[in-house]
Design a protein around this motif. Structure first.
Motif, PDB file in Angstrom:
ATOM      1  N   ARG A   7       0.939  -1.261   0.517  1.00  0.00           N
ATOM      2  CA  ARG A   7       0.136   0.011   0.029  1.00  0.00           C
ATOM      3  C   ARG A   7       0.776   1.167  -0.248  1.00  0.00           C
ATOM      4  NH1 ARG A   7       2.094   2.763   4.246  1.00  0.00           N
ATOM      5  NH2 ARG A   7       1.688   1.801   6.376  1.00  0.00           N
ATOM      6  N   ALA A   9      -0.046   5.311   1.090  1.00  0.00           N
ATOM      7  CA  ALA A   9      -0.354   5.312   1.760  1.00  0.00           C
ATOM      8  C   ALA A   9      -0.441   7.804   2.386  1.00  0.00           C
ATOM      9  CB  ALA A   9      -0.698   4.913   3.481  1.00  0.00           C
ATOM     10  N   PRO A  10      -0.721   8.430   1.295  1.00  0.00           N
ATOM     11  CA  PRO A  10      -0.156   9.905   1.696  1.00  0.00           C
ATOM     12  C   PRO A  10      -1.280  10.298   2.695  1.00  0.00           C
ATOM     13  CG  PRO A  10      -1.427   8.989  -0.329  1.00  0.00           C
ATOM     14  CD  PRO A  10      -1.384   7.636   0.285  1.00  0.00           C
ATOM     15  N   SER A  11      -1.108  11.881   3.063  1.00  0.00           N
ATOM     16  CA  SER A  11      -1.540  12.674   3.551  1.00  0.00           C
ATOM     17  C   SER A  11      -1.742  13.704   2.742  1.00  0.00           C
ATOM     18  CB  SER A  11      -1.318  13.148   4.645  1.00  0.00           C
ATOM     19  OG  SER A  11      -0.966  11.667   6.386  1.00  0.00           O
ATOM     20  N   GLU A  43      -4.300   8.736   4.320  1.00  0.00           N
ATOM     21  CA  GLU A  43      -4.405   9.183   5.183  1.00  0.00           C
ATOM     22  C   GLU A  43      -4.349  10.808   5.849  1.00  0.00           C
ATOM     23  OE1 GLU A  43      -0.964   7.258   6.977  1.00  0.00           O
ATOM     24  OE2 GLU A  43      -1.840   5.406   6.711  1.00  0.00           O
ATOM     25  N   TYR A 204      -2.077   9.209  14.059  1.00  0.00           N
ATOM     26  CA  TYR A 204      -1.052   8.123  13.233  1.00  0.00           C
ATOM     27  C   TYR A 204      -1.001   7.228  13.181  1.00  0.00           C
ATOM     28  CZ  TYR A 204       2.523   6.787  10.908  1.00  0.00           C
ATOM     29  OH  TYR A 204       3.119   5.637   9.847  1.00  0.00           O
ATOM     30  N   VAL A 208      -3.036   3.825  11.614  1.00  0.00           N
ATOM     31  CA  VAL A 208      -2.191   2.640  10.226  1.00  0.00           C
ATOM     32  C   VAL A 208      -2.041   1.573  10.957  1.00  0.00           C
ATOM     33  CG1 VAL A 208       0.050   2.772  11.930  1.00  0.00           C
ATOM     34  CG2 VAL A 208      -0.239   3.492   8.783  1.00  0.00           C
ATOM     35  N   ARG A 222       7.382   2.311   3.112  1.00  0.00           N
ATOM     36  CA  ARG A 222       7.646   3.518   3.248  1.00  0.00           C
ATOM     37  C   ARG A 222       8.976   4.073   3.284  1.00  0.00           C
ATOM     38  NH1 ARG A 222       4.405   2.457   9.507  1.00  0.00           N
ATOM     39  NH2 ARG A 222       6.177   1.991   9.981  1.00  0.00           N
ATOM     40  N   LEU A 226      10.161   6.437   8.980  1.00  0.00           N
ATOM     41  CA  LEU A 226       9.080   5.991  10.076  1.00  0.00           C
ATOM     42  C   LEU A 226       9.219   5.286  10.517  1.00  0.00           C
ATOM     43  CD1 LEU A 226       5.701   7.488   7.262  1.00  0.00           C
ATOM     44  CD2 LEU A 226       7.038   7.773   9.512  1.00  0.00           C
TER      45      LEU A 226
HETATM   46  N1  GLU Z   1       0.459   8.703   5.814  1.00  0.00           N
HETATM   47  C1  GLU Z   1       1.709   8.280   6.246  1.00  0.00           C
HETATM   48  C2  GLU Z   1       2.521  10.035   5.381  1.00  0.00           C
HETATM   49  O1  GLU Z   1       2.159  10.366   5.210  1.00  0.00           O
HETATM   50  C3  GLU Z   1       2.344   7.514   5.452  1.00  0.00           C
HETATM   51  C4  GLU Z   1       2.296   6.702   6.819  1.00  0.00           C
HETATM   52  C5  GLU Z   1       2.825   4.930   6.513  1.00  0.00           C
HETATM   53  O2  GLU Z   1       3.157   4.682   5.299  1.00  0.00           O
HETATM   54  O3  GLU Z   1       2.979   4.533   7.326  1.00  0.00           O
HETATM   55  O4  GLU Z   1       3.746  10.099   6.084  1.00  0.00           O
END
Ligand code: GLU
Length: 291
Positions: A7, A9-11, A43, A204, A208, A222, A226
């Motif tokens: 996946r 998962a952008p904000s 997200e 977050y 997640v 990712r 993170l």
């Molecule tokens: N939403 C997070 C971001 O844009 C990424 C989350 C993830 O990949 O765990 O930095």
């Protein structure tokens, strides 16, 4: 064996830049190479920073890059009730407490304690919670909540670690110091991390973890920024009884001066580059991926 599930998962709190392109393309490539599935997740729990035009731009920019994803897209803002349930599950285990200090009060508490050594900070650079809300009597908590005071729901890290204290995850990528293979989580580095707030019933970390499980994500790919958040994620998966994916933290794409890209770095924005006539294959080359 069911196919692996990846996946991105952008904000939607800004336009996508080369760093996002690298992450999205890497996930998409891995899904294709392994016969896996590729999901897109929005997200958008932060209602003050996320905007519909940024979400629309995410779809447009990814499609332009040649990426396709399964429908429907999961949008976190539509699932607050599910996250609240998880907070309740952890509360029922006696692992959550509300804290009521404002940011200014927290800063004052830290200044008062910072005599000599600097106050410890979490891997994101935020100071660990310095307050004593954990020991507030139950009546005082109810009184403050009844009065409508704002609060944050925190994970009682000491109580969690008293139940179990050795957590590991499988890392197929690399951490900031080259950590790879079986990595020991360091959740204590985060202190009593916030799981939810009065006005946003999740965080977050919590959403997640819930979503990766609900969507059957097997491989979390990712950015390395993170990497240490994974410590909290592993802990929450353990407490909530949900499966642990494998992780692959990837290098970050730097700007021309070697700085980490941010959503305000216009020069590396995908829209900007597209306007300048860079084709999708050019973006792949710019982030170091082969055609
Ligand atoms: N939403 C997070 C971001 O844009 C990424 C989350 C993830 O990949 O765990 O930095």
């Amino acid at each position: 064996m069911p196919p692996p599930v990846f996946r991105f998962a952008p904000s939607p709190n800004g336009y996508l830049h080369l760093g996002h392109a690298y992450s999205a393309l890497l996930n998409f490539d891995l899904a294709r190479q392994t016969g896996g599935r590729f999901l897109l997740r929005i997200e958008d729990i932060d209602g003050t920073r996320c905007r519909p035009e940024f979400e629309a731009a995410i779809y447009e920019d990814l499609a332009w890059l040649g990426i396709s994803w399964e429908m429907p897209v999961r949008r976190q803002s539509e699932h607050f009730a599910r996250y609240r349930e998880a907070v309740e599950q952890l509360s029922a285990m006696g692992l959550v407490y509300p804290s009521f200090e404002s940011r200014a009060e927290i800063a004052r508490l830290i200044a008062a304690r910072e005599t000599g050594a600097p106050w410890p900070r979490d891997p994101d650079g935020a100071p660990l919670y310095p307050g004593a809300a954990k020991s507030l009597p139950a009546e005082e908590r109810s009184r403050l909540i009844g009065q409508g005071a704002p609060y944050a729901l925190r994970l009682d890290m000491a109580a969690v670690l008293a139940r179990a204290n050795h957590f590991t995850w499988t890392e197929h990528g690399e951490g900031p110091e080259g950590e790879t293979g079986v990595v020991s989580a360091q959740p204590e580095a985060w202190g009593d991390v916030i799981l939810a707030r009065k006005e946003t019933p999740t965080s977050y970390h919590l959403s997640v973890v819930i979503d990766d499980a609900l969507q059957g994500v097997t491989d979390v790919v990712r950015g390395r920024d993170l990497f240490w958040s994974t410590s909290v994620h592993i802990l929450l998966q353990h407490l909530l009884g949900i499966p642990q994916p494998v992780y692959r933290h990837h290098r970050l794409v730097a700007d021309a001066s070697g700085q980490k890209l941010s959503k305000s770095t216009k020069a590396a924005g995908l829209r900007e580059l597209r306007k300048q006539g860079v084709p999708p294959a050019g973006i792949r080359r710019l982030v170091g991926l082969s055609d």
